[in-house]
Design a protein around this motif. Structure first.
Motif, PDB file in Angstrom:
ATOM      1  N   SER A  39      43.229  37.285  50.650  1.00  0.00           N
ATOM      2  CA  SER A  39      44.543  36.803  49.923  1.00  0.00           C
ATOM      3  C   SER A  39      44.768  37.637  48.721  1.00  0.00           C
ATOM      4  CB  SER A  39      44.298  35.312  49.752  1.00  0.00           C
ATOM      5  OG  SER A  39      45.196  34.777  48.732  1.00  0.00           O
ATOM      6  N   GLN A  40      46.089  37.748  48.571  1.00  0.00           N
ATOM      7  CA  GLN A  40      46.276  38.420  47.186  1.00  0.00           C
ATOM      8  C   GLN A  40      45.835  37.827  46.065  1.00  0.00           C
ATOM      9  OE1 GLN A  40      48.129  41.286  46.786  1.00  0.00           O
ATOM     10  NE2 GLN A  40      47.538  41.376  49.074  1.00  0.00           N
ATOM     11  N   ASP A  41      45.359  36.395  45.836  1.00  0.00           N
ATOM     12  CA  ASP A  41      45.170  35.843  44.828  1.00  0.00           C
ATOM     13  C   ASP A  41      43.633  35.587  45.096  1.00  0.00           C
ATOM     14  OD1 ASP A  41      45.521  33.765  46.667  1.00  0.00           O
ATOM     15  OD2 ASP A  41      46.059  32.440  45.065  1.00  0.00           O
ATOM     16  N   THR A  53      33.287  38.350  37.253  1.00  0.00           N
ATOM     17  CA  THR A  53      34.298  37.706  38.260  1.00  0.00           C
ATOM     18  C   THR A  53      35.581  37.726  38.027  1.00  0.00           C
ATOM     19  OG1 THR A  53      32.471  35.679  38.157  1.00  0.00           O
ATOM     20  CG2 THR A  53      34.682  34.972  38.606  1.00  0.00           C
ATOM     21  N   VAL A  54      36.297  37.869  38.864  1.00  0.00           N
ATOM     22  CA  VAL A  54      37.681  38.394  38.711  1.00  0.00           C
ATOM     23  C   VAL A  54      38.505  37.504  39.811  1.00  0.00           C
ATOM     24  CG1 VAL A  54      37.291  40.771  37.883  1.00  0.00           C
ATOM     25  CG2 VAL A  54      37.668  40.088  40.207  1.00  0.00           C
ATOM     26  N   ARG A  55      39.909  37.552  39.410  1.00  0.00           N
ATOM     27  CA  ARG A  55      40.978  37.092  40.590  1.00  0.00           C
ATOM     28  C   ARG A  55      41.857  38.190  40.749  1.00  0.00           C
ATOM     29  NH1 ARG A  55      42.299  32.396  42.531  1.00  0.00           N
ATOM     30  NH2 ARG A  55      41.070  31.148  41.147  1.00  0.00           N
ATOM     31  N   GLY A  56      42.296  38.434  42.095  1.00  0.00           N
ATOM     32  CA  GLY A  56      43.200  39.409  42.498  1.00  0.00           C
ATOM     33  C   GLY A  56      42.453  40.496  43.051  1.00  0.00           C
ATOM     34  N   ILE A  57      43.498  41.263  43.942  1.00  0.00           N
ATOM     35  CA  ILE A  57      42.907  42.425  44.670  1.00  0.00           C
ATOM     36  C   ILE A  57      42.517  43.618  43.999  1.00  0.00           C
ATOM     37  CG2 ILE A  57      43.541  44.197  46.401  1.00  0.00           C
ATOM     38  CD1 ILE A  57      42.724  41.395  47.549  1.00  0.00           C
ATOM     39  N   PHE A 119      32.068  33.919  52.079  1.00  0.00           N
ATOM     40  CA  PHE A 119      33.481  34.087  52.155  1.00  0.00           C
ATOM     41  C   PHE A 119      34.065  32.894  52.427  1.00  0.00           C
ATOM     42  CE2 PHE A 119      31.457  38.177  53.245  1.00  0.00           C
ATOM     43  CZ  PHE A 119      32.019  38.922  52.061  1.00  0.00           C
ATOM     44  N   LEU A 120      34.914  32.245  51.475  1.00  0.00           N
ATOM     45  CA  LEU A 120      35.673  31.074  51.952  1.00  0.00           C
ATOM     46  C   LEU A 120      37.114  31.479  52.764  1.00  0.00           C
ATOM     47  CD1 LEU A 120      34.785  29.126  48.822  1.00  0.00           C
ATOM     48  CD2 LEU A 120      33.576  29.088  51.105  1.00  0.00           C
ATOM     49  N   VAL A 121      37.292  31.078  53.648  1.00  0.00           N
ATOM     50  CA  VAL A 121      38.783  31.689  54.460  1.00  0.00           C
ATOM     51  C   VAL A 121      39.712  30.441  54.382  1.00  0.00           C
ATOM     52  CG1 VAL A 121      39.572  32.022  56.667  1.00  0.00           C
ATOM     53  CG2 VAL A 121      37.227  32.640  56.268  1.00  0.00           C
ATOM     54  N   GLU A 122      40.913  30.966  53.788  1.00  0.00           N
ATOM     55  CA  GLU A 122      41.913  29.832  53.742  1.00  0.00           C
ATOM     56  C   GLU A 122      42.578  29.669  54.899  1.00  0.00           C
ATOM     57  OE1 GLU A 122      45.449  32.936  52.205  1.00  0.00           O
ATOM     58  OE2 GLU A 122      44.449  31.931  50.669  1.00  0.00           O
ATOM     59  N   GLU A 123      43.896  28.652  54.886  1.00  0.00           N
ATOM     60  CA  GLU A 123      44.349  28.355  56.061  1.00  0.00           C
ATOM     61  C   GLU A 123      44.944  29.583  57.014  1.00  0.00           C
ATOM     62  OE1 GLU A 123      46.610  24.945  56.158  1.00  0.00           O
ATOM     63  OE2 GLU A 123      44.852  23.666  55.323  1.00  0.00           O
ATOM     64  N   THR A 129      37.842  33.330  48.777  1.00  0.00           N
ATOM     65  CA  THR A 129      37.077  33.650  47.827  1.00  0.00           C
ATOM     66  C   THR A 129      35.993  34.450  48.347  1.00  0.00           C
ATOM     67  OG1 THR A 129      37.656  31.167  46.904  1.00  0.00           O
ATOM     68  CG2 THR A 129      35.434  32.607  46.332  1.00  0.00           C
ATOM     69  N   HIS A 130      35.444  35.332  47.674  1.00  0.00           N
ATOM     70  CA  HIS A 130      34.399  36.082  48.017  1.00  0.00           C
ATOM     71  C   HIS A 130      33.112  35.729  46.862  1.00  0.00           C
ATOM     72  CE1 HIS A 130      32.062  40.494  48.425  1.00  0.00           C
ATOM     73  NE2 HIS A 130      31.012  39.351  48.686  1.00  0.00           N
TER      74      HIS A 130
END
Length: 154
Positions: A39-41, A53-57, A119-123, A129-130
């Motif tokens: 995901s992009q976020d 710990t970071v957010r974004g590609i 790894f959490l997979v979104e819908e 989340t990694h």
């Protein structure tokens, strides 16, 4: 609260697809990795003091590069060895992995680190989340520090 619009079957299918993607892509993490599986976020949660710990590609790529670049100075032909990967329906994949390569000082093949990730997979079927759960130096397989002189001291 977010209400899910996917059925259990759709979630399991998305998880199975991502399981296959992770299995295929993780060995390429140090090279030509396909970041479209995230995901992009994306949130990258690290439990290591040396990896933020970071957010974004883009920050994710930078965090991984900051960790892998020093290893590339000490080891050639680095790759990720996927030792175990498990699905945990409805939205989680866990993986045990190792970083392997050839030591530049004597070209012996070794496993440098062992680790686990979640790894959490979104819908949408992308990794949201990694979580870098655990990483340890593989002391049984790493190389001793070379000595330049092993004779008697004068």
């Amino acid at each position: 609260a977010v209400v899910s619009t996917q059925s259990t079957g759709e979630k399991i299918l998305a998880l199975s697809k991502m399981f296959d993607n992770i299995l295929q892509e993780m060995p390429n993490l140090l090279g030509q990795h396909d970041y479209s599986i995230y995901s992009q976020d994306l949130e990258f949660v690290s439990h290591l003091p040396m990896v933020p710990t970071v957010r974004g590609i883009s920050p994710y790529k930078l965090a991984l590069a900051a960790w892998f670049r020093p290893l590339q100075l000490l080891y050639s032909d680095l790759y990720i060895d996927v030792m175990e990967i498990l699905k945990h329906p409805p939205d989680t994949v866990s993986m045990r992995w190792g970083i392997c390569g050839n030591a530049r000082i004597n070209n012996l093949h070794t496993r440098v680190f062992d680790g686990t990730s979640t790894f959490l997979v979104e819908e949408t079927g992308l990794i949201q989340t990694h979580i870098l759960d655990k990483v340890s130096l593989d002391r049984d397989k790493t190389l001793p520090i070379p000595t330049l002189y092993s004779g008697p001291l004068l």
